[in-house]
Write an enzyme that holds these catalytic residues in place. Structure first.
Site, PDB file in Angstrom:
ATOM      1  N   LYS A 187       1.502  -1.324   0.078  1.00 61.90           N
ATOM      2  CA  LYS A 187       0.256  -0.337  -0.224  1.00 61.90           C
ATOM      3  C   LYS A 187       0.617   1.459  -0.241  1.00 61.90           C
ATOM      4  O   LYS A 187       0.331   2.563   0.174  1.00 61.90           O
ATOM      5  CB  LYS A 187      -0.590  -0.075   1.227  1.00 61.90           C
ATOM      6  CG  LYS A 187      -0.296   0.099   2.535  1.00 61.90           C
ATOM      7  CD  LYS A 187      -1.628   0.037   3.806  1.00 61.90           C
ATOM      8  CE  LYS A 187      -0.846  -0.582   5.135  1.00 61.90           C
ATOM      9  NZ  LYS A 187       0.257  -1.590   5.135  1.00 61.90           N
ATOM     10  N   GLY A 223       4.512   1.000  -1.597  1.00 60.67           N
ATOM     11  CA  GLY A 223       5.401   1.970  -2.207  1.00 60.67           C
ATOM     12  C   GLY A 223       5.709  -0.043  -2.774  1.00 60.67           C
ATOM     13  O   GLY A 223       4.756  -1.317  -2.528  1.00 60.67           O
ATOM     14  N   ARG A 224       7.178   0.435  -3.465  1.00 59.77           N
ATOM     15  CA  ARG A 224       7.469  -1.666  -4.449  1.00 59.77           C
ATOM     16  C   ARG A 224       7.965  -2.141  -3.725  1.00 59.77           C
ATOM     17  O   ARG A 224       9.013  -1.624  -2.657  1.00 59.77           O
ATOM     18  CB  ARG A 224       8.210  -0.661  -5.331  1.00 59.77           C
ATOM     19  CG  ARG A 224       7.063  -0.064  -6.507  1.00 59.77           C
ATOM     20  CD  ARG A 224       7.676   0.616  -7.899  1.00 59.77           C
ATOM     21  NE  ARG A 224       6.032   1.554  -7.855  1.00 59.77           N
ATOM     22  CZ  ARG A 224       5.332   0.619  -9.194  1.00 59.77           C
ATOM     23  NH1 ARG A 224       5.064  -0.257  -9.181  1.00 59.77           N
ATOM     24  NH2 ARG A 224       4.508   2.241  -9.498  1.00 59.77           N
ATOM     25  N   LYS A 236      12.401  -2.892   0.444  1.00 63.09           N
ATOM     26  CA  LYS A 236      11.253  -2.096  -0.320  1.00 63.09           C
ATOM     27  C   LYS A 236      10.782  -0.106   0.019  1.00 63.09           C
ATOM     28  O   LYS A 236      12.496  -0.219   0.616  1.00 63.09           O
ATOM     29  CB  LYS A 236      10.447  -1.796   1.388  1.00 63.09           C
ATOM     30  CG  LYS A 236       8.641  -1.400   1.099  1.00 63.09           C
ATOM     31  CD  LYS A 236       7.771  -1.696   2.808  1.00 63.09           C
ATOM     32  CE  LYS A 236       8.183  -0.601   3.543  1.00 63.09           C
ATOM     33  NZ  LYS A 236       6.754  -1.580   4.502  1.00 63.09           N
ATOM     34  N   ASP A 249      -2.311  -4.445  13.549  1.00 68.09           N
ATOM     35  CA  ASP A 249      -2.644  -4.867  11.957  1.00 68.09           C
ATOM     36  C   ASP A 249      -2.592  -6.329  11.671  1.00 68.09           C
ATOM     37  O   ASP A 249      -2.553  -6.138  10.338  1.00 68.09           O
ATOM     38  CB  ASP A 249      -1.988  -4.030  11.098  1.00 68.09           C
ATOM     39  CG  ASP A 249      -2.980  -3.663   9.837  1.00 68.09           C
ATOM     40  OD1 ASP A 249      -2.332  -2.869   8.733  1.00 68.09           O
ATOM     41  OD2 ASP A 249      -4.052  -3.832   9.685  1.00 68.09           O
ATOM     42  N   LYS A 295      -3.657  -9.201   9.769  1.00 70.82           N
ATOM     43  CA  LYS A 295      -4.510  -9.478   8.798  1.00 70.82           C
ATOM     44  C   LYS A 295      -3.647 -10.207   7.803  1.00 70.82           C
ATOM     45  O   LYS A 295      -2.584 -10.439   8.308  1.00 70.82           O
ATOM     46  CB  LYS A 295      -5.013  -8.879   8.199  1.00 70.82           C
ATOM     47  CG  LYS A 295      -4.216  -7.500   7.918  1.00 70.82           C
ATOM     48  CD  LYS A 295      -5.258  -6.601   7.387  1.00 70.82           C
ATOM     49  CE  LYS A 295      -4.374  -5.224   6.761  1.00 70.82           C
ATOM     50  NZ  LYS A 295      -5.396  -3.858   6.983  1.00 70.82           N
ATOM     51  N   ASN A 308      -1.035  -9.183   5.641  1.00 72.08           N
ATOM     52  CA  ASN A 308       0.163  -8.349   6.533  1.00 72.08           C
ATOM     53  C   ASN A 308       0.813  -9.314   6.965  1.00 72.08           C
ATOM     54  O   ASN A 308       2.590  -9.354   7.799  1.00 72.08           O
ATOM     55  CB  ASN A 308       0.184  -7.927   7.690  1.00 72.08           C
ATOM     56  CG  ASN A 308      -1.044  -6.129   7.366  1.00 72.08           C
ATOM     57  OD1 ASN A 308       0.157  -6.338   6.732  1.00 72.08           O
ATOM     58  ND2 ASN A 308      -1.119  -6.000   7.976  1.00 72.08           N
ATOM     59  N   ASP A 362       5.448  -5.533   8.250  1.00 67.47           N
ATOM     60  CA  ASP A 362       4.127  -4.526   8.198  1.00 67.47           C
ATOM     61  C   ASP A 362       4.395  -4.235  10.118  1.00 67.47           C
ATOM     62  O   ASP A 362       2.638  -4.287  10.121  1.00 67.47           O
ATOM     63  CB  ASP A 362       2.941  -5.069   7.362  1.00 67.47           C
ATOM     64  CG  ASP A 362       2.514  -3.025   6.951  1.00 67.47           C
ATOM     65  OD1 ASP A 362       1.124  -3.178   6.246  1.00 67.47           O
ATOM     66  OD2 ASP A 362       2.874  -2.821   7.661  1.00 67.47           O
ATOM     67  N   THR A 364      -9.412  -2.561   5.443  1.00 63.80           N
ATOM     68  CA  THR A 364     -11.050  -3.289   6.687  1.00 63.80           C
ATOM     69  C   THR A 364     -11.063  -3.044   7.987  1.00 63.80           C
ATOM     70  O   THR A 364     -10.078  -2.585   8.349  1.00 63.80           O
ATOM     71  CB  THR A 364     -10.706  -4.667   6.194  1.00 63.80           C
ATOM     72  OG1 THR A 364     -11.463  -5.498   6.348  1.00 63.80           O
ATOM     73  CG2 THR A 364      -9.268  -4.652   6.457  1.00 63.80           C
TER      74      THR A 364
END
Ligand code: RO9
Length: 282
Positions: free
Chosen positions: A18, A20-21, A37, A132, A134, A137, A150, A168
């Site tokens: 979300k 960056g690459r 990253k 976070d 989920k 991640n 993450d 979400t």
């Protein structure tokens, strides 16, 4: 150690997160394979607290050492970008495997939850809340072990949230969405709720409170979910002991690791072998 871009050979892009690459990379002098990253400073809105989040992510994740937590080896930046030197997990994003398989067999889900409980125990001992948890991640190593990643949303406990939540709602515990919780204060037990949601999603293939945003909030606030009949009674028992509205009544991580559903599927190699030997059973 002063890292810079010239020290790395950049390989194929692995994908876009979300913020960056991510590229496969090899550190030239050692040949060490890692994931790089890249985040553009321009994409981190100034003063929106995201910069603070990035600094926190670096500070927290670089001090963590656990087999089920993705390592952050270092970071550096140039005028436009921030670079994170991260552990490379060969099998990529767990949620892609979940979507492909629709849902995991109980033995596989139990092994993943046991690894998550081990990682969370480690984090909570350091008073770090992930906040976070989920499938998006979680990454998977080449031996199928999972790696929590993450840490952009992780904080030191206890905490009350300021940054606005995005993405979400499915994984948020009642205490983080209820406006009644005066200063939105909460502690590590938020991760216990999310572990319950994760267990449900691994076994059912969708989150327990998945609905329209308004309905999701309402269903979370009431812990209003139904567990399909194909879920075993042991797994059902664990889910119901984690998805409890009162944070203090949620099953502690030590008990998660000793839960019958986990023990049934996660026999430890040598202990099980010894048990077999001593009982003389083949
Ligand atoms: C959106 O898709 C994304 C985004 C970011 C990474 C991947 C990806 N990552 C990794 N490993 C990683 C990533 C990091 C930070 N450490 N190890 C492996 C993969 C393998 C196949 C496809 C995709 C992969 C996908």
């Amino acid at each position: 150690k002063q890292w810079h871009l010239g020290m790395f050979e950049i390989g194929r892009p692995l994908g876009k997160g979300k913020f960056g690459r991510v590229y496969l990379a090899r550190e030239r002098s050692s040949g060490f394979i890692c994931a790089l990253k890249v985040q553009y400073k321009s994409e981190l809105q100034h003063g929106s607290g995201v910069e603070k989040q990035v600094r926190r992510e670096i500070e927290i994740q670089s001090n963590l050492r656990h087999p089920n937590i993705l390592k952050l080896y270092g970071h550096f930046h140039d005028s436009k970008r921030i670079f994170f030197i991260l552990e490379f997990a060969g099998k990529g994003e767990l949620y892609k495997h979940l979507r492909r398989e629709n849902r995991f067999p109980e033995w596989k889900a139990a092994q993943y939850i046991a690894q998550m409980a081990s990682a969370l125990r480690y984090l909570h001992r350091k008073h770090v809340i992930h906040r976070d948890i989920k499938p998006e991640n979680i990454l998977m190593g080449i031996h199928g072990e999972i790696k929590l990643s993450d840490f952009g949303w992780s904080v030191h406990a206890p905490n009350h949230r300021r940054a606005t939540l995005c993405g979400t709602l499915d994984y948020l515990p009642p205490e983080m969405i209820k406006s009644g919780n005066k200063d939105n204060s909460y502690d590590e037990k938020v991760d216990l709720w999310s572990l319950g949601v994760l267990t449900y999603e691994f076994l059912v293939g969708e989150a327990p409170f998945e609905d329209t945003p308004v309905m999701t909030q309402r269903r979370i606030a009431r812990a209003d979910m139904t567990i399909p009949s194909f879920v075993s009674p042991e797994a059902r028992d664990l889910i119901k002991k984690l998805l409890v509205l009162d944070p203090n009544k949620r099953l502690p991580l030590e008990s998660v690791q000793q839960h019958p559903w986990i023990l049934k599927h996660c026999v430890k190699g040598e202990r099980a072998a010894n048990r077999e030997k001593s009982s003389g059973r083949d």
